[in-house]
Design a protein around this motif. Structure first.
Motif, PDB file in Angstrom:
ATOM      1  N   PRO A 169       0.826  -1.207   0.000  1.00 33.89           N
ATOM      2  CA  PRO A 169       0.000   0.000   0.000  1.00 33.89           C
ATOM      3  C   PRO A 169       0.867   1.266   0.000  1.00 33.89           C
ATOM      4  O   PRO A 169       1.851   1.370   0.737  1.00 33.89           O
ATOM      5  CB  PRO A 169      -0.788  -0.115   1.308  1.00 33.89           C
ATOM      6  N   ILE A 170       0.496   2.217  -0.821  1.00 33.02           N
ATOM      7  CA  ILE A 170       1.132   3.530  -0.840  1.00 33.02           C
ATOM      8  C   ILE A 170       0.020   4.556  -0.657  1.00 33.02           C
ATOM      9  O   ILE A 170      -0.846   4.693  -1.523  1.00 33.02           O
ATOM     10  CB  ILE A 170       1.885   3.772  -2.162  1.00 33.02           C
ATOM     11  N   ARG A 171       0.059   5.259   0.472  1.00 34.85           N
ATOM     12  CA  ARG A 171      -1.069   6.142   0.772  1.00 34.85           C
ATOM     13  C   ARG A 171      -0.927   7.501   0.114  1.00 34.85           C
ATOM     14  O   ARG A 171       0.172   8.014  -0.113  1.00 34.85           O
ATOM     15  CB  ARG A 171      -1.261   6.294   2.270  1.00 34.85           C
ATOM     16  N   GLY A 172      -2.083   8.039  -0.240  1.00 29.78           N
ATOM     17  CA  GLY A 172      -2.175   9.414  -0.675  1.00 29.78           C
ATOM     18  C   GLY A 172      -3.074  10.151   0.289  1.00 29.78           C
ATOM     19  O   GLY A 172      -3.440   9.637   1.355  1.00 29.78           O
ATOM     20  N   VAL A 173      -3.486  11.351  -0.076  1.00 29.37           N
ATOM     21  CA  VAL A 173      -4.348  12.132   0.814  1.00 29.37           C
ATOM     22  C   VAL A 173      -5.713  11.485   0.954  1.00 29.37           C
ATOM     23  O   VAL A 173      -6.219  11.301   2.067  1.00 29.37           O
ATOM     24  CB  VAL A 173      -4.485  13.573   0.286  1.00 29.37           C
ATOM     25  N   ASN A 174      -6.311  11.106  -0.179  1.00 24.32           N
ATOM     26  CA  ASN A 174      -7.639  10.506  -0.160  1.00 24.32           C
ATOM     27  C   ASN A 174      -7.681   9.174  -0.905  1.00 24.32           C
ATOM     28  O   ASN A 174      -8.739   8.762  -1.376  1.00 24.32           O
ATOM     29  CB  ASN A 174      -8.670  11.464  -0.792  1.00 24.32           C
ATOM     30  N   HIS A 175      -6.541   8.547  -0.998  1.00 25.57           N
ATOM     31  CA  HIS A 175      -6.520   7.276  -1.718  1.00 25.57           C
ATOM     32  C   HIS A 175      -5.374   6.410  -1.213  1.00 25.57           C
ATOM     33  O   HIS A 175      -4.475   6.877  -0.506  1.00 25.57           O
ATOM     34  CB  HIS A 175      -6.388   7.505  -3.226  1.00 25.57           C
ATOM     35  N   VAL A 176      -5.451   5.140  -1.591  1.00 25.69           N
ATOM     36  CA  VAL A 176      -4.362   4.203  -1.354  1.00 25.69           C
ATOM     37  C   VAL A 176      -4.075   3.500  -2.671  1.00 25.69           C
ATOM     38  O   VAL A 176      -4.996   2.974  -3.317  1.00 25.69           O
ATOM     39  CB  VAL A 176      -4.718   3.163  -0.270  1.00 25.69           C
ATOM     40  N   ARG A 177      -2.797   3.516  -3.082  1.00 20.88           N
ATOM     41  CA  ARG A 177      -2.392   2.754  -4.250  1.00 20.88           C
ATOM     42  C   ARG A 177      -1.868   1.409  -3.766  1.00 20.88           C
ATOM     43  O   ARG A 177      -1.068   1.335  -2.831  1.00 20.88           O
ATOM     44  CB  ARG A 177      -1.298   3.475  -5.033  1.00 20.88           C
ATOM     45  N   PHE A 178      -2.327   0.327  -4.397  1.00 17.71           N
ATOM     46  CA  PHE A 178      -1.823  -1.003  -4.094  1.00 17.71           C
ATOM     47  C   PHE A 178      -1.014  -1.462  -5.299  1.00 17.71           C
ATOM     48  O   PHE A 178      -1.552  -1.574  -6.412  1.00 17.71           O
ATOM     49  CB  PHE A 178      -2.973  -1.961  -3.795  1.00 17.71           C
ATOM     50  N   VAL A 179       0.276  -1.708  -5.078  1.00 16.16           N
ATOM     51  CA  VAL A 179       1.165  -1.906  -6.217  1.00 16.16           C
ATOM     52  C   VAL A 179       2.015  -3.155  -6.035  1.00 16.16           C
ATOM     53  O   VAL A 179       2.253  -3.639  -4.931  1.00 16.16           O
ATOM     54  CB  VAL A 179       2.092  -0.682  -6.422  1.00 16.16           C
ATOM     55  N   ASP A 180       2.474  -3.651  -7.158  1.00 17.96           N
ATOM     56  CA  ASP A 180       3.415  -4.744  -7.252  1.00 17.96           C
ATOM     57  C   ASP A 180       4.256  -4.449  -8.490  1.00 17.96           C
ATOM     58  O   ASP A 180       4.015  -3.458  -9.195  1.00 17.96           O
ATOM     59  CB  ASP A 180       2.659  -6.076  -7.381  1.00 17.96           C
ATOM     60  N   ASP A 181       5.213  -5.289  -8.771  1.00 15.00           N
ATOM     61  CA  ASP A 181       6.079  -5.031  -9.923  1.00 15.00           C
ATOM     62  C   ASP A 181       5.298  -4.905 -11.231  1.00 15.00           C
ATOM     63  O   ASP A 181       5.653  -4.104 -12.093  1.00 15.00           O
ATOM     64  CB  ASP A 181       7.123  -6.144 -10.056  1.00 15.00           C
ATOM     65  N   GLU A 182       4.240  -5.721 -11.382  1.00 17.20           N
ATOM     66  CA  GLU A 182       3.485  -5.718 -12.638  1.00 17.20           C
ATOM     67  C   GLU A 182       1.995  -5.490 -12.414  1.00 17.20           C
ATOM     68  O   GLU A 182       1.191  -5.802 -13.287  1.00 17.20           O
ATOM     69  CB  GLU A 182       3.697  -7.053 -13.365  1.00 17.20           C
ATOM     70  N   PHE A 183       1.641  -4.921 -11.285  1.00 15.02           N
ATOM     71  CA  PHE A 183       0.226  -4.860 -10.946  1.00 15.02           C
ATOM     72  C   PHE A 183      -0.021  -3.631 -10.080  1.00 15.02           C
ATOM     73  O   PHE A 183       0.765  -3.351  -9.161  1.00 15.02           O
ATOM     74  CB  PHE A 183      -0.154  -6.125 -10.175  1.00 15.02           C
ATOM     75  N   PHE A 218      -3.514  -0.957  -8.627  1.00 18.05           N
ATOM     76  CA  PHE A 218      -4.828  -0.343  -8.700  1.00 18.05           C
ATOM     77  C   PHE A 218      -4.951   0.648  -7.554  1.00 18.05           C
ATOM     78  O   PHE A 218      -4.110   0.702  -6.652  1.00 18.05           O
ATOM     79  CB  PHE A 218      -5.959  -1.386  -8.679  1.00 18.05           C
ATOM     80  N   ARG A 219      -5.996   1.428  -7.596  1.00 17.05           N
ATOM     81  CA  ARG A 219      -6.166   2.508  -6.628  1.00 17.05           C
ATOM     82  C   ARG A 219      -7.535   2.416  -5.973  1.00 17.05           C
ATOM     83  O   ARG A 219      -8.531   2.140  -6.640  1.00 17.05           O
ATOM     84  CB  ARG A 219      -6.016   3.862  -7.327  1.00 17.05           C
ATOM     85  N   VAL A 220      -7.562   2.675  -4.665  1.00 19.41           N
ATOM     86  CA  VAL A 220      -8.809   2.796  -3.924  1.00 19.41           C
ATOM     87  C   VAL A 220      -8.906   4.231  -3.433  1.00 19.41           C
ATOM     88  O   VAL A 220      -8.066   4.686  -2.636  1.00 19.41           O
ATOM     89  CB  VAL A 220      -8.871   1.816  -2.743  1.00 19.41           C
ATOM     90  N   THR A 221      -9.910   4.944  -3.930  1.00 21.80           N
ATOM     91  CA  THR A 221     -10.140   6.327  -3.526  1.00 21.80           C
ATOM     92  C   THR A 221     -11.328   6.365  -2.582  1.00 21.80           C
ATOM     93  O   THR A 221     -12.349   5.704  -2.826  1.00 21.80           O
ATOM     94  CB  THR A 221     -10.414   7.212  -4.750  1.00 21.80           C
ATOM     95  N   THR A 222     -11.209   7.132  -1.496  1.00 20.39           N
ATOM     96  CA  THR A 222     -12.249   7.110  -0.470  1.00 20.39           C
ATOM     97  C   THR A 222     -12.351   8.455   0.227  1.00 20.39           C
ATOM     98  O   THR A 222     -11.392   9.246   0.250  1.00 20.39           O
ATOM     99  CB  THR A 222     -11.952   6.021   0.571  1.00 20.39           C
ATOM    100  N   ASP A 223     -13.524   8.733   0.796  1.00 19.02           N
ATOM    101  CA  ASP A 223     -13.686   9.891   1.672  1.00 19.02           C
ATOM    102  C   ASP A 223     -13.715   9.466   3.137  1.00 19.02           C
ATOM    103  O   ASP A 223     -14.039  10.259   4.018  1.00 19.02           O
ATOM    104  CB  ASP A 223     -14.937  10.703   1.309  1.00 19.02           C
ATOM    105  N   ALA A 224     -13.372   8.191   3.410  1.00 24.69           N
ATOM    106  CA  ALA A 224     -13.160   7.721   4.778  1.00 24.69           C
ATOM    107  C   ALA A 224     -11.746   8.113   5.215  1.00 24.69           C
ATOM    108  O   ALA A 224     -10.879   8.368   4.376  1.00 24.69           O
ATOM    109  CB  ALA A 224     -13.332   6.206   4.854  1.00 24.69           C
ATOM    110  N   VAL A 270      -8.212   7.738   5.681  1.00 28.92           N
ATOM    111  CA  VAL A 270      -7.269   6.759   5.145  1.00 28.92           C
ATOM    112  C   VAL A 270      -6.434   6.137   6.255  1.00 28.92           C
ATOM    113  O   VAL A 270      -6.126   4.940   6.216  1.00 28.92           O
ATOM    114  CB  VAL A 270      -6.368   7.418   4.077  1.00 28.92           C
ATOM    115  N   SER A 271      -6.093   6.929   7.272  1.00 26.46           N
ATOM    116  CA  SER A 271      -5.287   6.406   8.376  1.00 26.46           C
ATOM    117  C   SER A 271      -6.012   5.280   9.095  1.00 26.46           C
ATOM    118  O   SER A 271      -5.397   4.265   9.464  1.00 26.46           O
ATOM    119  CB  SER A 271      -4.957   7.528   9.365  1.00 26.46           C
ATOM    120  N   TYR A 272      -7.322   5.424   9.299  1.00 18.33           N
ATOM    121  CA  TYR A 272      -8.092   4.372   9.965  1.00 18.33           C
ATOM    122  C   TYR A 272      -8.124   3.099   9.123  1.00 18.33           C
ATOM    123  O   TYR A 272      -8.082   1.986   9.652  1.00 18.33           O
ATOM    124  CB  TYR A 272      -9.530   4.838  10.223  1.00 18.33           C
TER     125      TYR A 272
END
Length: 588
Positions: free
Chosen positions: A131-145, A147-153, A155-157
């Motif tokens: 997981p790589i966090r942003g202000v209102n999103h989390v990027r889930f990454v791998d070498d070849e993969f 996707f992003r989860v954007t939320t108004d919840a 993120v720290s929780y």
């Protein structure tokens, strides 16, 4: 762990969610991709919801849609509803169906306390996505993969899996690794309303029977969710490796396109006037026929027409209830199964006659299909693996021969409709030769039934389909005798087995629900209508809480087994309801 799961999807991706709001299965970037949420098979890839003091839970679909609503109520009266869907609607002249899912939390009452965990995995449970966090999103990454989860919840929780009070409606949008053009709440509301309108309009266009309308509509929507719309391929189910019964090792990957399953799906949706699927499927089949060049056609292909479906085991997933192995790929792609030639023709034949289609096939398409008939005639009386895909057993299977007859018969009918008199005669003669051979070699007068294989003694429920495709009229005494024999030997209560002889894995221990529906239809055709209706109602009661079925059912416990949701079974609901329902004219 059970198959009490709701299904969402949009023709690109699909997800399975239990009544606690936990994602049990979700693959990216398409049906046959990486299972990033994989708890169904014992993995640790999660998108879970925990509610403090959970006391009640329920799960339903919004009427005539693929929008799933999970309601959770705590002991102190707090209520939250989780709305899950995959966006699907027309946008700028084409269908918008991204590899995305939307999850909205609606506060209905009180101050629900929730904990949300999101730990997607890759490599079939081999490693967790970073997981790589942003202000209102989390990027889930791998070498070849990625996707992003954007939320108004908060993120720290979410990342720390902290329990927090949900004091306002909250949204999660999982999709491509790119920024959204507006807030997740605004986008989700817009997508939800447009998706709701799409499904309601689509369901409104179905020609449903008078009785069992809700059951039929739910089955039709579920079939639609199993169509990979980019290519027109139709998967047999959305899962892999759910065993056919406890400890059976009959664990197969069904996230591929069996020609026979697709044929049944297309004909069922055609019966309801869902014509778009036929047009997509026709394109898919034409590509298969072109690739075969008049030779062998595989029984199963990938949703992108992949021919190589090499089968191996996923070592990091223990399996459903720990009952491995977990298979990815399917060896059936290597099998010789002669029934496919008939199913190709049966699946596309209507397109030559139906004037509603935007693009009507003609002589060129007929000529492209003729090599399929030639192949059917060449192999109809030679051994194959059969409809049930035996891995080490080969016979001249009756159901395969009947389908080869159907290939030649449908070519004759199409030729007649196109005014091709010489070709009509040619294919009629070949159909007659196959027909006579089957009557001679598959009928067993001592048993009083058509048997599973030429010259055999064992029964197989698949031969019941001969009346449906027109091989024999249901009034024929030989067909009636076959129905009676299946009733006597393969039926247990209100469930029917495919066969009861030992195969590569021993004797089957669960009933194959598609065969139960075939038997119900056969009962209707031979005049045992009241019995057919009672049996149909009984099978409907075996569905789970949202009206879906898996491949198999335990006749003693009623528990669902096998891959889920199974297109064969959804087809069975539609076909049996259409036969058994009172006509509209009788009640209006």
């Amino acid at each position: 762990m059970s198959l009490d799961l709701g299904v969402i999807g949009n023709g690109t991706i699909a997800g399975l969610i239990n009544s606690r709001g936990d994602y049990q299965w979700f693959c990216l970037p398409r049906f046959d991709g990486q299972p990033v949420f994989n708890q169904l098979l014992g993995g640790n890839g999660t998108f879970n919801v925990w509610m403090e003091g959970l006391a009640k839970r329920s799960q339903t679909y919004d009427r005539n849609t693929a929008i799933l609503r999970t309601r959770m109520e705590s002991e102190d009266g707090a209520i939250v509803e989780i709305v899950d869907f995959a966006p699907r609607f027309e946008h700028k002249g084409r269908m918008f169906r991204p590899a995305s899912i939307v999850r909205r939390f609606e506060v209905i009452a009180g101050s629900p306390q929730l904990r949300i965990s999101m730990r997607p995995e890759t490599d079939w449970g081999g490693r967790q996505l970073r997981p790589i966090r942003g202000v209102n999103h989390v990027r889930f990454v791998d070498d070849e993969f990625a996707f992003r989860v954007t939320t108004d919840a908060p993120v720290s929780y979410i990342l720390s899996e902290t329990t927090f009070i949900l004091d306002r409606d909250t949204t999660f949008i999982l999709g491509a690794d790119e920024s959204l053009t507006d807030s997740p709440g605004v986008i989700a509301r817009d997508w939800e309303e447009r998706t709701r309108q799409y499904w309601a309009k689509w369901a409104r266009g179905l020609a449903v029977p008078f009785e069992w309308q809700e059951e039929v509509i739910r089955a039709a929507i579920t079939l639609k969710l199993c169509v990979f719309e980019e290519t027109g391929g139709i998967v047999a189910a959305l899962t892999t490796s759910i065993p056919e019964h406890e400890g059976s090792s009959r664990n197969w990957d069904y996230r591929y396109c069996w020609i026979r399953d697709a044929y049944f799906t297309v004909t069922a949706l055609n019966r309801l006037s869902g014509m778009g699927t036929l047009e997509h499927y026709m394109r898919w089949v034409r590509n298969i026929v072109a690739h075969s060049k008049g030779g062998h056609i595989q029984p199963v292909y990938g949703i992108g027409l992949e021919a190589d479906l090499s089968e191996d085991m996923a070592p990091h997933l223990p399996g459903f209830r720990g009952m491995g192995p977990v298979r990815r790929g399917n060896q059936a792609a290597e099998h010789v199964q002669h029934d496919v030639y008939g199913q190709v023709l049966l699946g596309v034949a209507q397109s030559f006659f139906d004037r509603r289609l935007l693009s009507q096939p003609g002589i060129a398409e007929f000529e492209q299909l003729e090599p399929v008939g030639e192949r059917a005639f060449a192999v109809y009386d030679t051994p194959d693996a059969g409809i049930w895909e035996f891995r080490t057993i080969a016979h001249v299977h009756t159901s395969s021969a009947i389908m080869c007859w159907a290939a030649c018969d449908r070519l004759a009918r199409i030729a007649e409709s196109l005014g091709l008199e010489a070709r009509q005669k040619y294919w009629s003669e070949r159909a007659s030769i196959i027909h006579a051979t089957i009557l001679e070699k598959a009928w067993n007068p001592e048993i009083g039934a058509f048997t599973a294989a030429f010259g055999g003694e064992d029964l197989d429920a698949s031969v019941l389909l001969m009346a449906e495709i027109g091989f024999l009229p249901a009034s024929d005494e030989r067909y009636i005798g076959t129905v009676n024999a299946v009733d006597r030997d393969l039926r247990e209560g209100n469930h029917v087995y495919r066969y009861k002889v030992e195969d590569d894995f021993g004797k089957p221990k669960t009933a194959f629900t598609a065969c139960t529906f075939w038997f119900i239809d056969a009962l209707y055709r031979v005049g045992r209508v009241d019995e057919a209706r009672a049996m149909f109602e009984s099978v409907l009661s075996a569905r789970n809480h949202v009206g879906l079925l898996s491949e198999d059912v335990d006749p003693e416990t009623g528990e669902l087994w096998g891959n889920y949701p199974q297109t064969y079974c959804m087809v069975g609901i539609i076909n049996s309801a259409a036969l058994l329902s009172k006509p509209w004219a009788a009640v209006t």
